[in-house]
Design a protein around this motif. Structure first.
Motif, mmCIF file in Angstrom:
data_model
loop_
_atom_site.group_PDB
_atom_site.id
_atom_site.type_symbol
_atom_site.label_atom_id
_atom_site.label_comp_id
_atom_site.label_asym_id
_atom_site.label_seq_id
_atom_site.Cartn_x
_atom_site.Cartn_y
_atom_site.Cartn_z
ATOM 1 N N VAL A 26 8.131 46.865 37.064
ATOM 2 C CA VAL A 26 8.081 45.426 37.320
ATOM 3 C C VAL A 26 7.562 45.152 38.724
ATOM 4 C CG1 VAL A 26 9.567 43.403 37.685
ATOM 5 C CG2 VAL A 26 9.820 44.785 35.638
ATOM 6 N N ILE A 27 7.912 46.002 39.667
ATOM 7 C CA ILE A 27 7.445 45.823 41.041
ATOM 8 C C ILE A 27 6.004 46.290 41.186
ATOM 9 C CG2 ILE A 27 7.790 46.622 43.408
ATOM 10 C CD1 ILE A 27 10.788 46.797 42.720
ATOM 11 N N LEU A 29 3.438 46.934 38.802
ATOM 12 C CA LEU A 29 2.328 46.470 37.972
ATOM 13 C C LEU A 29 1.552 45.294 38.576
ATOM 14 C CD1 LEU A 29 3.523 46.897 34.294
ATOM 15 C CD2 LEU A 29 1.731 48.121 35.497
ATOM 16 N N PRO A 30 2.195 44.270 39.126
ATOM 17 C CA PRO A 30 1.396 43.218 39.762
ATOM 18 C C PRO A 30 0.561 43.736 40.934
ATOM 19 C CG PRO A 30 3.606 42.427 39.371
ATOM 20 C CD PRO A 30 3.601 43.892 39.060
ATOM 21 N N LEU A 31 1.108 44.675 41.692
ATOM 22 C CA LEU A 31 0.343 45.237 42.802
ATOM 23 C C LEU A 31 -0.851 46.037 42.296
ATOM 24 C CD1 LEU A 31 3.302 46.452 45.029
ATOM 25 C CD2 LEU A 31 1.936 44.387 45.301
ATOM 26 N N ARG A 33 -2.382 45.629 39.422
ATOM 27 C CA ARG A 33 -3.340 44.701 38.825
ATOM 28 C C ARG A 33 -4.205 44.063 39.906
ATOM 29 N NH1 ARG A 33 -0.253 40.703 35.724
ATOM 30 N NH2 ARG A 33 0.116 42.472 34.366
ATOM 31 N N GLY A 34 -3.597 43.673 41.015
ATOM 32 C CA GLY A 34 -4.366 43.100 42.113
ATOM 33 C C GLY A 34 -5.332 44.103 42.723
ATOM 34 N N ARG A 37 -8.246 44.627 40.217
ATOM 35 C CA ARG A 37 -9.123 43.461 40.166
ATOM 36 C C ARG A 37 -10.000 43.428 41.416
ATOM 37 N NH1 ARG A 37 -5.628 38.970 40.108
ATOM 38 N NH2 ARG A 37 -5.286 39.426 37.924
#
Length: 70
Positions: A26-27, A29-31, A33-34, A37
């Protein structure tokens, strides 16, 4: 220790490991993904162009390819 206690401990350890891995995902995956990208946009627009706009296409005057079998 009896057999039931060992099984309960093993299940508890796997349960705790699953919760810990889930929290890390959870911590992280957003990092990730950024980062991906950012890397993808840097590779696609290496000349420093405006990456918010799609690259210009010069084939607007050409007809589309024929439909297969038609």
């Amino acid at each position: 220790m009896r057999g039931f206690e060992i099984i309960a401990i093993v299940i508890g350890v796997f349960f705790a490991m699953g919760i810990a891995v889930g929290m890390l995902l959870v911590i992280a995956l957003p990092l990730l993904r950024g980062m991906l990208r950012n890397r993808r946009n840097r590779r696609r627009y290496a000349d420093g162009g405006n990456w918010w706009k799609a690259p210009a296409r010069d084939d607007y005057d050409r007809r589309p390819p024929r439909w297969p079998g038609g």
